[in-house]
Design an enzyme around this catalytic site. Structure first.
Site, PDB file in Angstrom:
ATOM      1  N   LYS A   1     -73.097  88.167  69.696  1.00 33.37           N
ATOM      2  CA  LYS A   1     -73.670  87.592  68.484  1.00 33.37           C
ATOM      3  C   LYS A   1     -73.681  88.665  67.393  1.00 33.37           C
ATOM      4  O   LYS A   1     -73.471  89.851  67.663  1.00 33.37           O
ATOM      5  CB  LYS A   1     -75.077  87.088  68.752  1.00 33.37           C
ATOM      6  CG  LYS A   1     -76.051  88.145  69.260  1.00 33.37           C
ATOM      7  CD  LYS A   1     -77.344  87.501  69.708  1.00 33.37           C
ATOM      8  CE  LYS A   1     -78.222  88.509  70.451  1.00 33.37           C
ATOM      9  NZ  LYS A   1     -79.408  87.882  71.032  1.00 33.37           N
TER      10      LYS A   1
ATOM     11  N   ASN B   1     -74.983  74.373  61.869  1.00 31.53           N
ATOM     12  CA  ASN B   1     -76.000  75.369  62.169  1.00 31.53           C
ATOM     13  C   ASN B   1     -76.295  76.210  60.940  1.00 31.53           C
ATOM     14  O   ASN B   1     -75.399  76.535  60.156  1.00 31.53           O
ATOM     15  CB  ASN B   1     -75.568  76.250  63.350  1.00 31.53           C
ATOM     16  CG  ASN B   1     -74.946  77.556  62.913  1.00 31.53           C
ATOM     17  OD1 ASN B   1     -75.658  78.507  62.587  1.00 31.53           O
ATOM     18  ND2 ASN B   1     -73.616  77.603  62.889  1.00 31.53           N
TER      19      ASN B   1
ATOM     20  N   ASN C   1     -69.708  91.789  67.083  1.00 27.05           N
ATOM     21  CA  ASN C   1     -69.700  91.158  65.762  1.00 27.05           C
ATOM     22  C   ASN C   1     -70.734  91.855  64.889  1.00 27.05           C
ATOM     23  O   ASN C   1     -71.887  92.010  65.285  1.00 27.05           O
ATOM     24  CB  ASN C   1     -70.004  89.667  65.896  1.00 27.05           C
ATOM     25  CG  ASN C   1     -69.932  88.930  64.564  1.00 27.05           C
ATOM     26  OD1 ASN C   1     -70.858  88.958  63.769  1.00 27.05           O
ATOM     27  ND2 ASN C   1     -68.827  88.243  64.334  1.00 27.05           N
TER      28      ASN C   1
ATOM     29  N   CYS D   1     -71.008  86.647  55.424  1.00 27.34           N
ATOM     30  CA  CYS D   1     -72.383  86.912  55.007  1.00 27.34           C
ATOM     31  C   CYS D   1     -72.469  86.946  53.479  1.00 27.34           C
ATOM     32  O   CYS D   1     -71.530  87.373  52.807  1.00 27.34           O
ATOM     33  CB  CYS D   1     -72.856  88.256  55.547  1.00 27.34           C
ATOM     34  SG  CYS D   1     -72.873  88.394  57.332  1.00 27.34           S
TER      35      CYS D   1
ATOM     36  N   LYS E   1     -63.289  88.882  60.180  1.00 32.21           N
ATOM     37  CA  LYS E   1     -63.460  87.457  60.435  1.00 32.21           C
ATOM     38  C   LYS E   1     -63.527  86.710  59.108  1.00 32.21           C
ATOM     39  O   LYS E   1     -64.435  86.924  58.305  1.00 32.21           O
ATOM     40  CB  LYS E   1     -64.731  87.200  61.253  1.00 32.21           C
ATOM     41  CG  LYS E   1     -64.875  85.732  61.671  1.00 32.21           C
ATOM     42  CD  LYS E   1     -65.997  85.562  62.677  1.00 32.21           C
ATOM     43  CE  LYS E   1     -66.052  84.123  63.191  1.00 32.21           C
ATOM     44  NZ  LYS E   1     -67.081  83.950  64.227  1.00 32.21           N
TER      45      LYS E   1
ATOM     46  N   ILE F   1     -61.084  80.443  62.283  1.00 34.22           N
ATOM     47  CA  ILE F   1     -61.912  80.388  61.091  1.00 34.22           C
ATOM     48  C   ILE F   1     -63.390  80.450  61.473  1.00 34.22           C
ATOM     49  O   ILE F   1     -63.760  80.085  62.590  1.00 34.22           O
ATOM     50  CB  ILE F   1     -61.639  79.104  60.272  1.00 34.22           C
ATOM     51  CG1 ILE F   1     -61.971  77.847  61.067  1.00 34.22           C
ATOM     52  CG2 ILE F   1     -60.210  79.064  59.801  1.00 34.22           C
ATOM     53  CD1 ILE F   1     -61.874  76.527  60.288  1.00 34.22           C
ATOM     54  N   ASN F   2     -64.194  80.900  60.512  1.00 42.50           N
ATOM     55  CA  ASN F   2     -65.629  80.736  60.639  1.00 42.50           C
ATOM     56  C   ASN F   2     -65.947  79.288  60.273  1.00 42.50           C
ATOM     57  O   ASN F   2     -65.046  78.483  60.027  1.00 42.50           O
ATOM     58  CB  ASN F   2     -66.357  81.733  59.721  1.00 42.50           C
ATOM     59  CG  ASN F   2     -67.705  82.143  60.252  1.00 42.50           C
ATOM     60  OD1 ASN F   2     -68.419  81.328  60.835  1.00 42.50           O
ATOM     61  ND2 ASN F   2     -68.077  83.402  60.054  1.00 42.50           N
TER      62      ASN F   2
ATOM     63  N   GLY G   1     -66.206  78.276  70.839  1.00 38.04           N
ATOM     64  CA  GLY G   1     -67.555  78.308  70.294  1.00 38.04           C
ATOM     65  C   GLY G   1     -68.447  77.176  70.743  1.00 38.04           C
ATOM     66  O   GLY G   1     -69.070  77.224  71.801  1.00 38.04           O
TER      67      GLY G   1
END
Length: 300
Positions: free
Chosen positions: A44, A68, A98, A128, A163, A189-190, A263
């Protein structure tokens, strides 16, 4: 039959790993999955200090996926170094950490703390929000993405994976930017930004209003972006987004991914990754393929 792949000089026994944020740091899943079977464990997000994450509710189901807005809750790099890495070192798998942050300095602080740790690769989460740039994600501005890649590389002793966020106009522009900044690999992808509204309460389902959409719903977008990026850069790609079977994983590999990350599927089937690894082996046997690397990016 060879299932091993190479990411920036790091040899993985197979191309399957969890996507960050869906597997804890492996501790929570080790009763259900033999971590030594996996090509790597991706932890994580780890920040320089503990993050409490967003207000609840912060998870919601959607058709063919979930939203999420956890907010990268984590106990910080100190506890991670003390507890999580020694635990993961018990297993015969590669460790990918990560890294998250709200400023370039925060990212670099974590990377520097990890520089002498026994981990194999660092995955830099540039989805982020950059608090010094008005909250836009690091991964939504090419110049910003290149700059943070360059800064992180100054402190990193391990190869770095950048990422990428899919919430951009041109994913190849972002991929070229981080490659120019010195990225050793790229993961994508995120999650896609989404929203859900409770029509009976006439309110947002998530306290954060928006959240990251993941699961099968995003797979066609993810496969398309991996295909585009594979043709735009020369560094290896870790593909992810809605993978729930060996066939899903193979789509990403054929599109250009060297490895894949699973995921959302971990939540409803903790044993899904070993099943996918076996499925890849079965496919190779069926089609008489001796080396999985012969499949990478073969779709023209």
């Amino acid at each position: 039959m060879n299932l091993s792949v190479n990411i920036a000089g790091v040899e993985l026994k197979n191309p399957v790993m969890p996507a960050s944020g869906t597997f804890g740091s492996g501790l929570e899943y080790s009763d259900f999955v033999n971590l030594s079977e996996l090509g790597a464990v991706v932890t994580k997000g780890v920040s320089n200090v503990p993050w409490i994450g967003n207000d609840t509710p912060r998870i919601a189901e959607t058709k063919s996926g979930m939203l999420n807005a956890v907010g990268l809750q984590n106990p910080g790099v100190d506890l991670f170094l003390e507890r999580d890495i020694p635990y993961l070192k018990k297993y015969d798998t590669k460790i990918i950490v990560n890294v998250c942050g709200k400023t370039t300095e925060e990212y670099c602080e974590v990377v520097e703390r990890l520089s002498d740790a026994p981990v194999d690769l660092l995955e830099i989460n540039i989805s982020c929000p950059n608090v010094k740039a008005g909250g836009i994600a690091f991964g939504q501005d090419p110049e910003c993405a290149m700059a943070i890649t360059q800064e992180v590389k100054k402190y990193a002793k391990q190869p770095i994976i950048m990422k990428l966020s899919p919430n951009v106009t041109d994913i190849t522009e972002m991929a070229k930017a981080v490659e120019a900044g010195g990225a050793d690999a790229i993961s994508l992808i995120n999650t896609l930004t989404g929203m859900k509204i409770d029509v009976h309460r006439q309110k947002f389902v998530l306290a954060n209003r928006t959240g990251g959409l993941s699961g099968p719903a995003i797979k066609p977008v993810a496969v398309r972006m991996v295909y585009q990026v594979f043709r735009a850069v020369d560094v290896p790609i870790i593909g992810m987004g809605g993978i729930a079977s060996a066939e899903d994983a193979l789509e990403f590999i054929l599109a250009g991914a060297t490895a894949v990350a699973v995921g959302t599927a971990n939540f409803h089937n903790p044993a899904i990754m070993p099943e996918i690894i076996q499925g890849l082996a079965n496919y190779m046997k069926k089609y008489k393929i001796s080396d999985i690397q012969d499949l990478i990016g073969v779709v023209e």
